[in-house]
Design an enzyme around this catalytic site. Structure first.
Site, short mmCIF file in Angstrom:
data_model
loop_
_atom_site.label_atom_id
_atom_site.label_comp_id
_atom_site.label_asym_id
_atom_site.label_seq_id
_atom_site.Cartn_x
_atom_site.Cartn_y
_atom_site.Cartn_z
N ASP A 1 -1.96 -2.16 -6.46
CA ASP A 1 -0.89 -1.77 -5.54
C ASP A 1 -1.50 -1.20 -4.26
OD1 ASP A 1 1.79 -1.53 -4.78
OD2 ASP A 1 1.92 0.54 -5.49
N ASP B 1 -3.68 6.97 -6.18
CA ASP B 1 -2.64 6.28 -6.96
C ASP B 1 -3.21 5.09 -7.72
OD1 ASP B 1 -0.82 8.14 -6.09
OD2 ASP B 1 -0.07 6.91 -4.46
#
Length: 290
Positions: A224, A241
């Protein structure tokens, strides 16, 4: 990664993140946090759930240290990130930490989570049954799995020299991470908020390329990657993340997600006037990984 170099807030015309919002927090503004205090959790967790060696010098090891919550750094669909100060009255040491707390499945909606979890397993049959039933315990297990996945990814990536925050410890659904920002509590901005000069833009691209290739060398795609989960700390790019990292071999969507990562970051740099090739980056990453 704390430094005395100040960071400026994003300009008024900065792009808006469709998934996250950030609040900038300074330690001299205690009203931004609830001021809650707790004994340090560092010594409560199993040794295997503490960060990899060698420990950075700023990690406070005093078991009598106190963690004070200072405010919210980021809110998101799957987790919230809080700013903590860990301080030892015994040694006088202190450091800032980012506490990432995952929500259970009732209060989160991880984007296309089944795509990322292909090839992952749950060891305990009780946990697998709870996940399948969607019970309250199962939802807690799911949140813990995301926390554990990010913990393991950060530990391996940091040990391999990839530019990620140092993972201090993990306990249940909470990760304690290196705070990427200034000593007075100003968080490093996301790359998406930055307007780097042409020479810094090129330097940033090379660092993003190193992140992609470093993860590929571990057999992974970030899954991502975008300018919204890359921080610009002075002139240093830091990837954040990582709960959705995918194995390029075990996950049937791995190469597709890697291609998307390369295209997304290359598109951002190209849009700012730096001619880069996402397909070339993909080829380089696949050569390293496979």
């Amino acid at each position: 990664m704390t430094t005395s170099q100040p960071h400026q807030p994003a300009p008024a015309d900065a792009e808006l993140d469709p998934f996250f919002t950030f609040d900038y927090v300074r330690l001299d503004e205690p009203e931004t946090g609830d001021g809650s205090r707790r004994p340090t959790t560092y010594w409560e967790v199993a040794r295997g759930d503490r960060g990899p060696e060698p420990l950075p010098e700023w990690v406070v090891l005093d078991s009598g240290a106190v963690d004070t919550e200072l405010g919210v750094l980021k809110t998101g669909k799957e987790a919230d990130v809080f700013l903590l100060e860990r301080a030892s009255a015994l040694t006088g040491e202190s450091s800032l930490l980012a506490a990432k707390r995952y929500r259970d499945a009732t209060h989160s909606s991880f984007h296309r989570s089944s795509v990322y979890t292909e090839g992952r397993g749950v060891q305990r049959s009780r946990d697998q049954r709870a996940l399948a039933r969607g019970s309250s315990y199962g939802r807690q297990v799911a949140a813990g799995l995301w926390a554990r996945a990010e913990w393991e990814a950060l530990g391996a990536a940091w040990a391999a020299g990839v530019a990620v925050p140092y993972p201090v410890s993990v306990q249940d659904t909470e990760l304690l991470l290196e705070f990427v920002g200034t000593p007075d509590g100003l968080a490093a901005p996301r790359l998406a908020q930055a307007r780097p000069a042409p020479d810094l833009l090129e330097h940033c691209w090379q660092q993003v390329r190193e992140v992609v290739l470093g993860l590929a060398d571990l057999g992974w795609a970030h899954g991502d990657l975008s300018p919204y989960n890359l921080l610009l700390h002075g002139e240093v790019v830091v990837a954040i993340d990582l709960p959705q990292v995918v194995d390029l071999v075990a996950n049937p969507f791995g190469v597709e997600l890697l291609q998307r990562d390369c295209a997304t970051v290359a598109g951002w740099f190209t849009g700012r006037g730096l001619a880069v090739d996402g397909e070339l980056l993909l080829s380089e990453a696949l050569a390293v990984a496979l």
